[in-house]
Design a protein around this motif. Structure first.
Motif, PDB file in Angstrom:
ATOM      1  N   PRO A  23       0.833  -1.206   0.000  1.00 50.73           N
ATOM      2  CA  PRO A  23       0.000   0.000   0.000  1.00 50.73           C
ATOM      3  C   PRO A  23       0.869   1.258   0.000  1.00 50.73           C
ATOM      4  O   PRO A  23       1.907   1.301   0.655  1.00 50.73           O
ATOM      5  N   SER A  27      -2.847   5.455  -1.001  1.00 54.84           N
ATOM      6  CA  SER A  27      -3.907   4.449  -0.894  1.00 54.84           C
ATOM      7  C   SER A  27      -4.322   4.246   0.561  1.00 54.84           C
ATOM      8  O   SER A  27      -5.502   4.053   0.851  1.00 54.84           O
ATOM      9  N   ARG A  28      -3.383   4.320   1.474  1.00 51.28           N
ATOM     10  CA  ARG A  28      -3.704   4.165   2.900  1.00 51.28           C
ATOM     11  C   ARG A  28      -4.564   5.326   3.390  1.00 51.28           C
ATOM     12  O   ARG A  28      -5.557   5.135   4.082  1.00 51.28           O
ATOM     13  N   LEU A  30      -6.421   7.335   1.552  1.00 51.38           N
ATOM     14  CA  LEU A  30      -7.706   7.285   0.864  1.00 51.38           C
ATOM     15  C   LEU A  30      -8.641   6.263   1.509  1.00 51.38           C
ATOM     16  O   LEU A  30      -9.806   6.570   1.795  1.00 51.38           O
ATOM     17  N   SER A  31      -8.133   5.079   1.783  1.00 46.19           N
ATOM     18  CA  SER A  31      -8.988   4.047   2.383  1.00 46.19           C
ATOM     19  C   SER A  31      -9.393   4.420   3.810  1.00 46.19           C
ATOM     20  O   SER A  31     -10.540   4.207   4.208  1.00 46.19           O
ATOM     21  N   LEU A  32      -8.483   4.992   4.582  1.00 44.79           N
ATOM     22  CA  LEU A  32      -8.806   5.383   5.954  1.00 44.79           C
ATOM     23  C   LEU A  32      -9.825   6.524   5.971  1.00 44.79           C
ATOM     24  O   LEU A  32     -10.747   6.531   6.796  1.00 44.79           O
ATOM     25  N   SER A  33      -9.708   7.470   5.056  1.00 51.17           N
ATOM     26  CA  SER A  33     -10.674   8.576   5.013  1.00 51.17           C
ATOM     27  C   SER A  33     -12.060   8.068   4.640  1.00 51.17           C
ATOM     28  O   SER A  33     -13.069   8.512   5.206  1.00 51.17           O
ATOM     29  N   LYS A  34     -12.127   7.117   3.716  1.00 52.72           N
ATOM     30  CA  LYS A  34     -13.428   6.527   3.350  1.00 52.72           C
ATOM     31  C   LYS A  34     -14.010   5.750   4.524  1.00 52.72           C
ATOM     32  O   LYS A  34     -15.212   5.815   4.789  1.00 52.72           O
ATOM     33  N   GLU A  35     -13.175   5.018   5.216  1.00 51.07           N
ATOM     34  CA  GLU A  35     -13.617   4.246   6.379  1.00 51.07           C
ATOM     35  C   GLU A  35     -14.177   5.170   7.461  1.00 51.07           C
ATOM     36  O   GLU A  35     -15.234   4.905   8.041  1.00 51.07           O
ATOM     37  N   GLU A  38     -17.566   6.696   6.301  1.00 47.93           N
ATOM     38  CA  GLU A  38     -18.643   5.703   6.383  1.00 47.93           C
ATOM     39  C   GLU A  38     -19.025   5.420   7.840  1.00 47.93           C
ATOM     40  O   GLU A  38     -20.205   5.313   8.163  1.00 47.93           O
ATOM     41  N   LYS A  93      -9.377   7.180  15.038  1.00 48.77           N
ATOM     42  CA  LYS A  93      -9.095   6.984  13.613  1.00 48.77           C
ATOM     43  C   LYS A  93      -8.794   8.325  12.943  1.00 48.77           C
ATOM     44  O   LYS A  93      -7.899   8.421  12.105  1.00 48.77           O
TER      45      LYS A  93
END
Length: 130
Positions: A23, A27-28, A30-35, A38, A93
């Motif tokens: 990663p 990408s890290r 981006l995925s953490l911000s989406k998590e 949500e 988070k």
């Protein structure tokens, strides 16, 4: 014949591991911000959520917007809802994302905008027509 088979299996395993990219910072983040976004939505819509959850600052995150740093700081520093476990987990988070953005990925990210109002009203995904 058996050592040849072991070597072949080892070679296949190494090749498959080599093709899996680690990663990236982007990408890290981006995925953490989406998590986080949500999780915040789920918390806001939960029927069992504490009433204080409604007083939390909005938490829509776009890592391409420079204002995301202030948004994360404000959310983490918000004094309300400290008794709600889910909020504390979300704050943790958010703190991690902030740290990654300012420390580890500082040179890797490019902010495309500094429109703070865009983080207050999330853009709905486009409706696809068939």
């Amino acid at each position: 014949k058996l050592p040849t088979m072991k070597m072949l299996l080892l070679l296949v395993a190494l090749l498959s591991a080599a093709s899996a990219a680690p990663p990236t910072c982007y990408s890290r983040v981006l995925s953490l911000s989406k998590e986080i976004t949500e999780s915040f939505k789920e918390l806001q819509t939960s029927k069992t959520a504490d009433p204080c959850v409604g007083t939390l600052p909005r938490l829509y995150l776009d890592i391409h917007n420079y204002c995301v740093l202030a948004k994360l700081r404000d959310f983490v520093a918000y004094p309300g809802c400290d008794r709600v476990v889910e909020v504390n987990e979300l704050k943790e988070k958010a703190r991690s994302l902030y740290t990654i953005l300012i420390s580890y990925c500082r040179r890797d990210l490019v902010f495309l905008t500094d429109d703070c109002n865009a983080l207050e009203i999330p853009i709905s995904p486009p409706i696809e027509h068939s």
